[in-house]
Design a protein around this motif. Structure first.
Motif, short mmCIF file in Angstrom:
data_model
loop_
_atom_site.label_atom_id
_atom_site.label_comp_id
_atom_site.label_asym_id
_atom_site.label_seq_id
_atom_site.Cartn_x
_atom_site.Cartn_y
_atom_site.Cartn_z
N PHE A 111 44.20 94.00 50.81
CA PHE A 111 44.10 93.50 49.43
C PHE A 111 45.41 93.82 48.69
CE2 PHE A 111 39.89 94.42 50.93
CZ PHE A 111 39.07 93.43 50.39
N SER A 112 45.52 93.27 47.48
CA SER A 112 46.73 93.50 46.68
C SER A 112 46.92 94.97 46.33
CB SER A 112 46.67 92.73 45.36
OG SER A 112 45.93 91.56 45.47
N SER A 113 45.82 95.70 46.17
CA SER A 113 45.94 97.11 45.81
C SER A 113 44.67 97.84 46.24
CB SER A 113 46.13 97.28 44.30
OG SER A 113 44.93 97.01 43.62
N THR A 210 27.49 104.12 54.44
CA THR A 210 28.45 105.01 53.78
C THR A 210 29.73 104.24 53.45
OG1 THR A 210 28.98 105.73 56.01
CG2 THR A 210 27.69 107.24 54.65
N TYR A 211 30.22 104.43 52.24
CA TYR A 211 31.46 103.80 51.78
C TYR A 211 32.39 104.92 51.30
CZ TYR A 211 34.64 100.70 49.26
OH TYR A 211 35.76 100.03 48.83
N LEU A 212 33.50 105.11 52.01
CA LEU A 212 34.35 106.27 51.76
C LEU A 212 35.76 105.85 51.30
CD1 LEU A 212 34.87 109.34 51.93
CD2 LEU A 212 35.42 109.01 54.35
N ASP A 213 36.16 106.32 50.14
CA ASP A 213 37.52 106.10 49.62
C ASP A 213 38.40 107.24 50.14
OD1 ASP A 213 39.75 106.63 47.83
OD2 ASP A 213 38.90 105.23 46.39
N GLU A 214 39.34 106.89 51.01
CA GLU A 214 40.25 107.89 51.61
C GLU A 214 41.67 107.74 51.04
OE1 GLU A 214 39.98 110.40 54.08
OE2 GLU A 214 38.66 109.66 55.69
N VAL A 215 41.74 107.19 49.83
CA VAL A 215 43.04 106.84 49.25
C VAL A 215 44.04 108.00 49.23
CG1 VAL A 215 44.07 106.35 46.99
CG2 VAL A 215 42.36 104.80 47.91
N HIS A 216 43.58 109.20 48.88
CA HIS A 216 44.51 110.32 48.77
C HIS A 216 44.69 111.09 50.07
CE1 HIS A 216 45.35 109.94 44.53
NE2 HIS A 216 44.12 109.48 44.45
N ALA A 217 44.08 110.60 51.14
CA ALA A 217 44.13 111.32 52.40
C ALA A 217 44.82 110.54 53.51
CB ALA A 217 42.71 111.69 52.84
N VAL A 218 44.86 109.20 53.42
CA VAL A 218 45.45 108.44 54.52
C VAL A 218 46.95 108.71 54.61
CG1 VAL A 218 43.67 106.66 54.76
CG2 VAL A 218 45.51 106.33 53.10
N GLY A 219 47.39 108.88 55.84
CA GLY A 219 48.79 109.25 56.09
C GLY A 219 48.96 110.76 56.15
N GLU A 242 37.87 102.92 52.92
CA GLU A 242 38.80 102.20 52.03
C GLU A 242 40.03 103.06 51.85
OE1 GLU A 242 40.76 101.43 48.21
OE2 GLU A 242 39.61 103.21 48.71
N GLY A 243 41.20 102.42 51.79
CA GLY A 243 42.43 103.19 51.63
C GLY A 243 43.48 102.41 50.85
N THR A 244 44.59 103.09 50.59
CA THR A 244 45.70 102.42 49.92
C THR A 244 46.93 102.48 50.81
OG1 THR A 244 47.03 102.32 47.90
CG2 THR A 244 46.51 104.51 48.71
N LEU A 245 47.82 101.53 50.61
CA LEU A 245 49.12 101.55 51.30
C LEU A 245 50.19 102.12 50.37
CD1 LEU A 245 48.70 97.96 52.78
CD2 LEU A 245 48.30 100.14 53.95
N ALA A 246 49.76 102.56 49.17
CA ALA A 246 50.72 102.89 48.11
C ALA A 246 50.99 104.38 47.97
CB ALA A 246 50.20 102.36 46.77
N LYS A 247 50.14 105.24 48.49
CA LYS A 247 50.32 106.67 48.26
C LYS A 247 50.95 107.30 49.50
CE LYS A 247 47.07 106.31 44.51
NZ LYS A 247 45.72 106.45 43.96
N ILE A 256 40.22 97.76 53.41
CA ILE A 256 39.03 98.39 53.96
C ILE A 256 39.08 98.22 55.47
CG2 ILE A 256 37.55 98.04 51.93
CD1 ILE A 256 36.25 95.73 53.74
N ALA A 257 38.42 99.15 56.18
CA ALA A 257 38.25 99.02 57.63
C ALA A 257 36.77 99.25 57.91
CB ALA A 257 39.11 100.04 58.37
#
Ligand SMILES: *Cc1c(COP(=O)(O)O)cnc(C)c1O
Length: 418
Positions: A111-113, A210-219, A242-247, A256-257
């Protein structure tokens, strides 16, 4: 009275409450992280950034920049349209394959963000499941809240990381009702971590997704940088990650995966996926390079942890209070929006250190704080400079010192599992 008065009075109110946001005009130096040029009132000055979410500095990694530049030269600056209308860029298709592999899921969707990915995914899941109930951690990010609201599904909020409360709400909903548990792995304002495995146990017991936001953990966490669920060995038990490519990955975009059927349903139904121009191929290629790099390389994660640990120790020795954090995020409590802003201003103006004040509504009133995020590029000298500057700011503003310093998580516990 003109209509403009409404905008003026809204902003006056925000000013009165001391939560008017001022953006700092910075130009980050890719070749000299974590330095940046700060522009203010016609002058410019070199400052050290201590609050970036580009946690590992991957945004300036030469291989990532090369991927972006080479791809832009070959494929152009923009995507040229939505994925439906103008052809699906191979760079985005390849990125999704990389993401599915990272999380060991059947499929992924870009997605865009990160914000849009949460809004679109939760919005679609809650809308598609009949009579769906979404159980949402009280500290969930604004983008998850927006998605849940957009879904139209009923929402119940469980107390933060409170398994007993979550179980009671699941019990009340009963086995038959479709249920989704929406939560984060690492809560970025406090730096604490969810009991993912135990939440998955409850989900299995009551038949919830289960829906898990891993935004601050991926990488950052896990042997291949897939996040806390990977670190804890429970990634296969989480239905949607769910994750971000930005952090941690340092570029921009969200994803999402999940199982292929879930990704396909969201791809087919979510308006914020369908009716918007695709991610530029150069962005997709840069993000993919960053992910691929961090899958293999643990050097960034180890250097990051070391500098986080050193920063905590230096702040502790300087008597600066820290909220207990189980992660790379160092929240320094101040508890007053005016003082928080003043501390941040002093750091910038007197010491050329940029740390953004975190005020309401990002955190509850009375818990205003500075949020310090060391990167592998904050060397020992910069860390000493930060501790010294904070000590002087604390003296000058008469801020409370730490009397009983919170235990510092040991390096051993922070080490990657690999
Ligand atoms: C930053 C953030 C997002 C949004 O990600 P972006 O890629 O910046 O839009 C989603 N969830 C959480 C918990 C975040 O902190």
């Amino acid at each position: 009275m003109t209509l403009h008065n409404h905008f003026h009075s809204f902003l006056d109110q925000v000013h009165r409450e001391g939560r008017y946001r001022v953006f700092t005009d910075l130009e980050r130096h890719a070749e000299r992280p974590p330095h940046a040029t700060w522009r203010s009132g016609g002058a410019s000055r070199d400052v050290v950034v201590w609050c970036s979410n580009d946690y590992l500095g991957m945004g300036r990694h030469p291989a990532v920049i090369d991927a972006m530049v080479e791809t832009a030269r070959r494929m152009g600056a923009g995507a040229g349209g939505t994925r439906n209308i103008s052809g699906d860029s191979h760079a985005v298709v390849a990125l999704e394959a990389e993401l599915a592999d990272l999380h060991r899921k059947e499929a992924a969707l870009a997605f865009s963000s990160g914000y849009v990915s949460n809004e679109a995914a939760l919005g679609t899941i809650g809308w598609l499941l009949p009579n769906c109930l979404i159980l949402s951690d009280e500290k969930n990010h604004a983008s998850m809240i927006a998605g849940i609201r957009a879904s139209g599904a009923e929402k119940r909020i469980f107390r933060h990381n409170d398994l007993g409360h979550l179980e009671a709400l699941l019990q009340e909903a009963g086995q038959l009702r479709p249920k989704v548990i929406a939560f984060e792995s690492l809560y970025s304002m406090d730096g604490d971590i969810a009991p993912i495995g135990q939440i998955c146990d409850l989900a299995a017991k009551f038949g919830a997704l289960t829906y898990l936001d891993e935004v601050h953990a991926v990488g950052l966490y896990g042997p291949r940088g897939a996040g806390i669920a990977e670190r804890d060995g429970v990634m296969d038990r989480v239905a949607i990650i769910e994750g971000t490519l930005a952090k941690g990955f340092g570029v921009v975009g969200g994803y999402i995966a999940a199982d292929a059927v879930i990704c396909d349903a969201i791809r087919t139904a979510a308006p914020s996926f369908i009716f918007t121009t695709a991610m530029p191929p150069a962005v997709a290629a840069a993000a993919r390079r960053s992910i691929a790099h961090l899958k293999r390389s643990v050097a960034e994660r180890i250097a990051h942890r070391l500098q986080v640990e050193k920063t905590r120790r230096a702040l502790s020795e300087a008597g600066i209070p820290m909220m207990s954090s189980q992660s790379h995020i160092i929240p320094v409590p101040i508890g007053d929006p005016g003082l928080c802003r003043e501390a941040s201003n002093l750091l910038l103006e007197r010491f050329a250190i940029y740390v953004q004040p975190i005020n309401y509504p990002t955190v509850p009133k009375g818990t205003e704080r500075l949020r310090i995020t060391p990167t592998p590029f904050h060397n020992d000298q910069l860390i000493d400079g930060l501790a010294d500057a904070l000590r002087k700011v604390w003296d000058r503003l008469g801020l409370p010192r730490e009397t009983n310093v919170a235990p510092i998580p040991s390096l051993a516990r922070l080490k990657p599992a690999a």
